[in-house]
Design a protein around this motif. Structure first.
Motif, PDB file in Angstrom:
ATOM      1  N   TYR A 100     -14.755  53.594  35.873  1.00 42.89           N
ATOM      2  CA  TYR A 100     -14.091  52.349  35.494  1.00 42.89           C
ATOM      3  C   TYR A 100     -13.480  52.460  34.090  1.00 42.89           C
ATOM      4  CZ  TYR A 100     -13.643  47.414  34.129  1.00 42.89           C
ATOM      5  OH  TYR A 100     -13.176  46.207  33.670  1.00 42.89           O
ATOM      6  N   ALA A 101     -12.241  52.008  33.945  1.00 42.76           N
ATOM      7  CA  ALA A 101     -11.532  52.096  32.658  1.00 42.76           C
ATOM      8  C   ALA A 101     -11.895  50.892  31.793  1.00 42.76           C
ATOM      9  CB  ALA A 101     -10.028  52.174  32.886  1.00 42.76           C
ATOM     10  N   GLY A 102     -13.084  50.962  31.182  1.00 41.56           N
ATOM     11  CA  GLY A 102     -13.605  49.798  30.481  1.00 41.56           C
ATOM     12  C   GLY A 102     -13.657  49.902  28.964  1.00 41.56           C
ATOM     13  N   TRP A 103     -13.232  51.052  28.404  1.00 38.41           N
ATOM     14  CA  TRP A 103     -13.289  51.222  26.951  1.00 38.41           C
ATOM     15  C   TRP A 103     -11.887  51.046  26.380  1.00 38.41           C
ATOM     16  CZ3 TRP A 103     -15.995  55.961  24.177  1.00 38.41           C
ATOM     17  CH2 TRP A 103     -16.125  55.676  22.814  1.00 38.41           C
ATOM     18  N   SER A 104     -11.665  49.942  25.716  1.00 38.29           N
ATOM     19  CA  SER A 104     -10.352  49.640  25.137  1.00 38.29           C
ATOM     20  C   SER A 104     -10.254  50.256  23.747  1.00 38.29           C
ATOM     21  CB  SER A 104     -10.173  48.120  25.063  1.00 38.29           C
ATOM     22  OG  SER A 104      -8.913  47.798  24.528  1.00 38.29           O
ATOM     23  N   LEU A 105      -9.275  51.132  23.550  1.00 39.50           N
ATOM     24  CA  LEU A 105      -9.126  51.875  22.302  1.00 39.50           C
ATOM     25  C   LEU A 105      -7.740  51.640  21.716  1.00 39.50           C
ATOM     26  CD1 LEU A 105     -10.778  55.078  23.695  1.00 39.50           C
ATOM     27  CD2 LEU A 105     -11.626  53.875  21.677  1.00 39.50           C
ATOM     28  N   SER A 106      -7.682  51.252  20.464  1.00 35.58           N
ATOM     29  CA  SER A 106      -6.378  51.034  19.837  1.00 35.58           C
ATOM     30  C   SER A 106      -6.439  51.356  18.353  1.00 35.58           C
ATOM     31  CB  SER A 106      -5.913  49.586  20.049  1.00 35.58           C
ATOM     32  OG  SER A 106      -6.808  48.685  19.446  1.00 35.58           O
ATOM     33  N   GLU A 107      -5.321  51.816  17.862  1.00 39.02           N
ATOM     34  CA  GLU A 107      -5.139  52.034  16.424  1.00 39.02           C
ATOM     35  C   GLU A 107      -3.643  52.115  16.152  1.00 39.02           C
ATOM     36  OE1 GLU A 107      -6.134  55.357  13.074  1.00 39.02           O
ATOM     37  OE2 GLU A 107      -7.765  54.700  14.379  1.00 39.02           O
ATOM     38  N   GLY A 108      -3.155  51.293  15.248  1.00 41.95           N
ATOM     39  CA  GLY A 108      -1.723  51.256  14.991  1.00 41.95           C
ATOM     40  C   GLY A 108      -0.979  50.890  16.258  1.00 41.95           C
ATOM     41  N   ASP A 109       0.008  51.708  16.630  1.00 44.42           N
ATOM     42  CA  ASP A 109       0.758  51.422  17.858  1.00 44.42           C
ATOM     43  C   ASP A 109       0.182  52.162  19.065  1.00 44.42           C
ATOM     44  OD1 ASP A 109       1.478  53.997  17.223  1.00 44.42           O
ATOM     45  OD2 ASP A 109       3.641  53.674  17.411  1.00 44.42           O
ATOM     46  N   PHE A 110      -0.988  52.790  18.894  1.00 43.66           N
ATOM     47  CA  PHE A 110      -1.626  53.483  20.011  1.00 43.66           C
ATOM     48  C   PHE A 110      -2.601  52.555  20.713  1.00 43.66           C
ATOM     49  CE2 PHE A 110      -4.995  55.863  22.064  1.00 43.66           C
ATOM     50  CZ  PHE A 110      -4.288  56.812  22.771  1.00 43.66           C
ATOM     51  N   PHE A 111      -2.500  52.528  22.044  1.00 44.20           N
ATOM     52  CA  PHE A 111      -3.463  51.773  22.850  1.00 44.20           C
ATOM     53  C   PHE A 111      -3.695  52.520  24.148  1.00 44.20           C
ATOM     54  CE2 PHE A 111      -4.362  48.981  26.428  1.00 44.20           C
ATOM     55  CZ  PHE A 111      -5.541  48.380  25.986  1.00 44.20           C
ATOM     56  N   ALA A 112      -4.936  52.606  24.564  1.00 45.38           N
ATOM     57  CA  ALA A 112      -5.266  53.197  25.862  1.00 45.38           C
ATOM     58  C   ALA A 112      -6.620  52.686  26.314  1.00 45.38           C
ATOM     59  CB  ALA A 112      -5.295  54.724  25.778  1.00 45.38           C
ATOM     60  N   LEU A 113      -6.797  52.679  27.621  1.00 47.78           N
ATOM     61  CA  LEU A 113      -8.100  52.380  28.203  1.00 47.78           C
ATOM     62  C   LEU A 113      -8.794  53.698  28.518  1.00 47.78           C
ATOM     63  CD1 LEU A 113      -7.169  49.434  30.597  1.00 47.78           C
ATOM     64  CD2 LEU A 113      -8.467  49.294  28.456  1.00 47.78           C
ATOM     65  N   GLY A 114     -10.045  53.791  28.106  1.00 51.20           N
ATOM     66  CA  GLY A 114     -10.815  55.004  28.334  1.00 51.20           C
ATOM     67  C   GLY A 114     -11.695  54.893  29.557  1.00 51.20           C
ATOM     68  N   SER A 115     -11.729  55.969  30.335  1.00 47.01           N
ATOM     69  CA  SER A 115     -12.615  56.022  31.500  1.00 47.01           C
ATOM     70  C   SER A 115     -13.275  57.392  31.535  1.00 47.01           C
ATOM     71  CB  SER A 115     -11.828  55.763  32.791  1.00 47.01           C
ATOM     72  OG  SER A 115     -10.830  56.756  32.980  1.00 47.01           O
ATOM     73  N   ALA A 140     -19.075  65.170  25.433  1.00 43.32           N
ATOM     74  CA  ALA A 140     -18.430  63.914  25.830  1.00 43.32           C
ATOM     75  C   ALA A 140     -17.020  64.196  26.333  1.00 43.32           C
ATOM     76  CB  ALA A 140     -18.376  62.941  24.653  1.00 43.32           C
ATOM     77  N   ALA A 141     -16.653  63.570  27.450  1.00 47.36           N
ATOM     78  CA  ALA A 141     -15.290  63.688  27.994  1.00 47.36           C
ATOM     79  C   ALA A 141     -14.790  62.298  28.338  1.00 47.36           C
ATOM     80  CB  ALA A 141     -15.276  64.583  29.227  1.00 47.36           C
ATOM     81  N   LEU A 142     -13.591  61.986  27.851  1.00 49.45           N
ATOM     82  CA  LEU A 142     -12.998  60.678  28.081  1.00 49.45           C
ATOM     83  C   LEU A 142     -11.574  60.871  28.578  1.00 49.45           C
ATOM     84  CD1 LEU A 142     -13.899  57.665  27.608  1.00 49.45           C
ATOM     85  CD2 LEU A 142     -12.536  57.743  25.511  1.00 49.45           C
ATOM     86  N   VAL A 143     -11.213  60.138  29.624  1.00 53.30           N
ATOM     87  CA  VAL A 143      -9.861  60.173  30.180  1.00 53.30           C
ATOM     88  C   VAL A 143      -9.101  58.954  29.676  1.00 53.30           C
ATOM     89  CG1 VAL A 143      -8.492  60.144  32.298  1.00 53.30           C
ATOM     90  CG2 VAL A 143     -10.621  61.460  32.213  1.00 53.30           C
ATOM     91  N   LEU A 144      -7.931  59.184  29.091  1.00 53.55           N
ATOM     92  CA  LEU A 144      -7.108  58.107  28.544  1.00 53.55           C
ATOM     93  C   LEU A 144      -5.794  58.037  29.307  1.00 53.55           C
ATOM     94  CD1 LEU A 144      -7.581  58.786  24.711  1.00 53.55           C
ATOM     95  CD2 LEU A 144      -8.808  57.122  26.117  1.00 53.55           C
ATOM     96  N   GLU A 145      -5.491  56.855  29.833  1.00 55.42           N
ATOM     97  CA  GLU A 145      -4.220  56.655  30.528  1.00 55.42           C
ATOM     98  C   GLU A 145      -3.163  56.327  29.467  1.00 55.42           C
ATOM     99  OE1 GLU A 145      -2.457  53.807  34.055  1.00 55.42           O
ATOM    100  OE2 GLU A 145      -4.626  54.184  33.981  1.00 55.42           O
ATOM    101  N   THR A 146      -2.438  57.359  29.050  1.00 56.21           N
ATOM    102  CA  THR A 146      -1.517  57.203  27.929  1.00 56.21           C
ATOM    103  C   THR A 146      -0.433  58.265  27.976  1.00 56.21           C
ATOM    104  OG1 THR A 146      -1.359  57.137  25.508  1.00 56.21           O
ATOM    105  CG2 THR A 146      -2.970  58.655  26.443  1.00 56.21           C
ATOM    106  N   ASP A 147       0.696  57.985  27.331  1.00 59.93           N
ATOM    107  CA  ASP A 147       1.743  58.995  27.179  1.00 59.93           C
ATOM    108  C   ASP A 147       1.882  59.421  25.720  1.00 59.93           C
ATOM    109  OD1 ASP A 147       2.884  56.756  26.081  1.00 59.93           O
ATOM    110  OD2 ASP A 147       4.629  56.700  27.424  1.00 59.93           O
ATOM    111  N   LYS A 148       0.840  59.124  24.917  1.00 60.37           N
ATOM    112  CA  LYS A 148       0.838  59.495  23.500  1.00 60.37           C
ATOM    113  C   LYS A 148      -0.470  60.190  23.144  1.00 60.37           C
ATOM    114  CE  LYS A 148       3.455  55.469  21.807  1.00 60.37           C
ATOM    115  NZ  LYS A 148       3.339  54.275  20.935  1.00 60.37           N
ATOM    116  N   ARG A 149      -0.388  61.071  22.161  1.00 60.32           N
ATOM    117  CA  ARG A 149      -1.596  61.683  21.622  1.00 60.32           C
ATOM    118  C   ARG A 149      -2.272  60.669  20.699  1.00 60.32           C
ATOM    119  NH1 ARG A 149      -3.618  63.810  17.096  1.00 60.32           N
ATOM    120  NH2 ARG A 149      -4.594  65.874  17.043  1.00 60.32           N
ATOM    121  N   PRO A 150      -3.575  60.455  20.845  1.00 57.00           N
ATOM    122  CA  PRO A 150      -4.254  59.514  19.946  1.00 57.00           C
ATOM    123  C   PRO A 150      -4.294  60.048  18.520  1.00 57.00           C
ATOM    124  CG  PRO A 150      -5.836  60.632  21.360  1.00 57.00           C
ATOM    125  CD  PRO A 150      -4.490  61.039  21.835  1.00 57.00           C
TER     126      PRO A 150
END
Length: 322
Positions: A100-115, A140-150
């Motif tokens: 489940y993609a339940g970890w909301s991660l953001s910084e500046g203009d970066f945003f992604a949900l972590g699963s 630890a391994a986390l999958v981020l649905e994003t088109d940007k490098r965090p």
């Protein structure tokens, strides 16, 4: 004090899958970067092509090593003859405790949900309190649905929150417009059903087993198109089976409450629905996010109950971009 439930370690079980993904990156058309602080970043389709097999493997990592994802022939939707089939050893832990993609991660203009398995190391979502689960693992391994490098600072934050050094952290980036990204989103067909079962207050401890299947859509040219196609694959083409303990009538109630057709938003391509809410994902009816067809079997009696219906015309319209 809440007692932690003895569940398998999704971090430990998925670690060999993560190692294999990194090792086979070249043949899987994935990019690998080691940050200056030692974290591993896997590019699943941003500046590299990636592929279907990469998406299948990433789906199994998301399931915390407790499930299998495989491509199967599918004759339900002419023109779209490949589906992804999900089976799990422990559906609640695999799907809700990891995928489940339940970890909301953001910084500046970066945003992604972590699963994925690192969520269970962090374990600060309310859901983990209900599951009485917190993982312990060396990596630890986390999958981020994003088109940007965090950003590096966010990578450091994730490692710290998971209680591991950055050398032990792997981030897998999967844009929705990529082949791998499309597969790993549609590979959540069983997870969305479990999440909805939780939302309608079916006791999770009574869900013993589950399977799911959904057609693999072609990637779209942009994020909104990708979001539309991957959601439509599940909402209008997905099918799951759950095996539950407890009274037969409650299994029937669960079957009737689960399909996407129970939602007021059902019946249009997800892209249209999303636009109608001014592209605010959280404004959409949460009850929509579930497979098209469900079958629930009451293990106490062996009786099965089915509900919902496929929408081949909507799948076709969405996948063709009509």
């Amino acid at each position: 004090m809440t007692h932690m439930t003895k569940r398998p370690s999704v971090g430990t079980l998925s670690a060999p899958l993560v190692e294999a993904l990194v090792r086979d990156a070249e043949s899987l058309r994935l990019g690998i970067e080691k940050t200056s602080t030692g974290a591993t970043i896997v590019d699943g389709g941003i500046s590299v092509r990636g592929g279907l097999e990469a998406g299948r493997r990433i789906t199994e990592i998301c399931l915390g090593g407790l499930g299998q994802a495989k491509f199967v022939a599918d004759s339900r939707f002419p023109g779209w003859t490949t589906a992804i089939q999900i089976t799990t050893l422990d559906p609640v832990t695999a799907c809700l405790g990891s995928q489940y993609a339940g970890w909301s991660l953001s910084e500046g203009d970066f945003f992604a949900l972590g699963s994925g398995p690192a969520r269970a190391l962090w374990a600060k979502e309310e859901l983990f309190g209900e599951l009485c689960y917190k993982d312990e693992a060396a990596t630890a391994a986390l999958v981020l649905e994003t088109d940007k490098r965090p950003p590096d600072s966010l990578i450091s934050f994730i490692a710290k929150e998971c209680g591991v050094s950055e050398e032990k952290l792997t981030l897998i980036l999967t844009p929705t417009t990529s082949l791998a990204g499309s597969v790993q989103v549609v590979g959540r067909v069983l997870e969305v059903a479990l999440h909805k079962a939780h939302a309608i207050h079916f006791p999770l401890e009574r869900i013993v087993d589950g399977t799911g299947v959904a057609p693999v859509p072609p990637p779209a040219a942009d994020f909104l198109g990708g979001m539309g196609r991957t959601n439509d694959a599940v909402l209008y083409g997905g099918e799951i089976a759950l095996y539950v303990e407890g009274p037969e009538d409650e299994a029937e109630q669960l079957a009737n409450g689960l399909p996407s057709s129970t939602s007021k938003d059902h019946g249009r391509p997800f892209g249209e629905i999303f636009a109608g809410y001014n592209f605010d994902f959280y404004a959409c009816d949460a009850g929509l996010f579930s497979p098209a067809v469900v079958t629930v079997t009451a293990l106490s009696t062996g009786k099965s109950f089915s509900a919902g219906a496929f929408e081949p015309a909507l799948v076709e319209k969405s996948f063709r971009g009509a």
